[in-house]
Write an enzyme that holds these catalytic residues in place. Structure first.
Site, PDB file in Angstrom:
ATOM      1  N   TYR A  88      34.220 127.611  48.750  1.00 20.03           N
ATOM      2  CA  TYR A  88      32.817 127.717  49.126  1.00 20.03           C
ATOM      3  C   TYR A  88      31.958 126.949  48.128  1.00 20.03           C
ATOM      4  O   TYR A  88      31.013 126.260  48.496  1.00 20.03           O
ATOM      5  CB  TYR A  88      32.380 129.188  49.147  1.00 20.03           C
ATOM      6  CG  TYR A  88      33.073 130.020  50.188  1.00 20.03           C
ATOM      7  CD1 TYR A  88      32.665 129.989  51.509  1.00 20.03           C
ATOM      8  CD2 TYR A  88      34.149 130.831  49.856  1.00 20.03           C
ATOM      9  CE1 TYR A  88      33.300 130.750  52.471  1.00 20.03           C
ATOM     10  CE2 TYR A  88      34.782 131.601  50.817  1.00 20.03           C
ATOM     11  CZ  TYR A  88      34.360 131.558  52.117  1.00 20.03           C
ATOM     12  OH  TYR A  88      34.991 132.316  53.059  1.00 20.03           O
ATOM     13  N   ASN A 109      29.575 130.475  62.343  1.00 23.55           N
ATOM     14  CA  ASN A 109      30.287 129.519  63.164  1.00 23.55           C
ATOM     15  C   ASN A 109      30.792 130.159  64.462  1.00 23.55           C
ATOM     16  O   ASN A 109      31.545 131.099  64.433  1.00 23.55           O
ATOM     17  CB  ASN A 109      31.460 128.979  62.335  1.00 23.55           C
ATOM     18  CG  ASN A 109      32.448 128.246  63.177  1.00 23.55           C
ATOM     19  OD1 ASN A 109      32.078 127.605  64.153  1.00 23.55           O
ATOM     20  ND2 ASN A 109      33.693 128.332  62.793  1.00 23.55           N
ATOM     21  N   CYS A 117      36.702 127.195  59.935  1.00 24.57           N
ATOM     22  CA  CYS A 117      36.083 127.916  58.831  1.00 24.57           C
ATOM     23  C   CYS A 117      37.113 128.746  58.067  1.00 24.57           C
ATOM     24  O   CYS A 117      36.856 129.189  56.965  1.00 24.57           O
ATOM     25  CB  CYS A 117      34.943 128.794  59.325  1.00 24.57           C
ATOM     26  SG  CYS A 117      35.475 130.071  60.441  1.00 24.57           S
ATOM     27  N   HIS A 118      38.277 128.932  58.652  1.00 27.52           N
ATOM     28  CA  HIS A 118      39.305 129.693  57.944  1.00 27.52           C
ATOM     29  C   HIS A 118      39.920 128.885  56.806  1.00 27.52           C
ATOM     30  O   HIS A 118      40.649 129.417  55.995  1.00 27.52           O
ATOM     31  CB  HIS A 118      40.395 130.121  58.928  1.00 27.52           C
ATOM     32  CG  HIS A 118      41.042 128.975  59.630  1.00 27.52           C
ATOM     33  ND1 HIS A 118      40.501 128.378  60.749  1.00 27.52           N
ATOM     34  CD2 HIS A 118      42.163 128.290  59.339  1.00 27.52           C
ATOM     35  CE1 HIS A 118      41.294 127.395  61.129  1.00 27.52           C
ATOM     36  NE2 HIS A 118      42.304 127.310  60.297  1.00 27.52           N
ATOM     37  N   GLU A 146      49.332 127.059  59.061  1.00 24.15           N
ATOM     38  CA  GLU A 146      48.979 125.665  58.802  1.00 24.15           C
ATOM     39  C   GLU A 146      49.638 125.121  57.540  1.00 24.15           C
ATOM     40  O   GLU A 146      49.432 123.985  57.164  1.00 24.15           O
ATOM     41  CB  GLU A 146      47.459 125.517  58.697  1.00 24.15           C
ATOM     42  CG  GLU A 146      46.767 125.831  60.001  1.00 24.15           C
ATOM     43  CD  GLU A 146      45.300 125.475  59.974  1.00 24.15           C
ATOM     44  OE1 GLU A 146      44.775 125.225  58.877  1.00 24.15           O
ATOM     45  OE2 GLU A 146      44.697 125.437  61.051  1.00 24.15           O
TER      46      GLU A 146
END
Length: 150
Positions: A88, A109, A117-118, A146
């Site tokens: 962030y 979002n 956003c994850h 991911e």
DNA sequence: TACAACTCCGCTG
DNA sequence: CAGCGGAGTTGTA
């Protein structure tokens, strides 16, 4: 006319909303009533491609509704590739915002997965929050999938 | 005006 | 050195 459809994925049900040929909302959960459209069917395909690791990003015609700053941040988030993360603070610094505010914008979002956003986590490596969307558990699941090791 | 999905810094053990 | 607590920050509702 707003169309909507739910898609089953390994992360659970994901629902997408479309209006005037553009996706304007994506969220977790299953809808009772569905009104399908070619755009949404297409989105369904992209989503599965995305999940099966063929794509870095979820390709879709979407509409960003928000103010200038929110759009800026969301565009920045879209630059983060699969398997990468940003803090962030990093984003905050770049746009002269407070880190807390970046978190808030992330939570605002509406285009889950289209805007990843994850992939934004805390500076110390812990996850931060994800509560407004699907819970931290889900965030962890997504990141793990991911290829991000927590 | 209060709040927020954070971060930095200084103090204690 | 690790862990904890408090202050700072700034757009939204």
């Amino acid at each position: 006319m707003i169309k909507k459809m739910s898609i089953k994925t390994k992360f659970g049900w994901i629902s997408a909303y479309e209006n005037n040929g553009k996706i304007f909302k994506v969220k977790f959960g299953k809808l009772k009533k569905q009104i399908k459209s070619p755009i949404l069917e297409n989105f369904n395909k992209s989503l599965h491609k995305f999940i099966h690791k063929k794509n870095h990003f979820l390709k879709a015609r979407y509409k960003l509704s928000g103010n200038q700053i929110q759009k800026k941040i969301w565009l920045e988030l879209k630059k983060i590739k699969k398997g990468q993360t940003k803090s962030y603070g990093e984003i905050a610094k770049k746009y002269n915002l407070s880190p807390r505010h970046v978190g808030k914008i992330c939570s605002q979002n509406k285009l889950l997965l289209i805007i990843p956003c994850h992939r934004v986590i805390r500076a110390d490596g812990s996850l931060g929050g994800f509560s407004s969307i699907g819970g931290v558990k889900l965030k962890k699941k997504l990141l793990k999938f991911e290829g991000v090791f927590i």
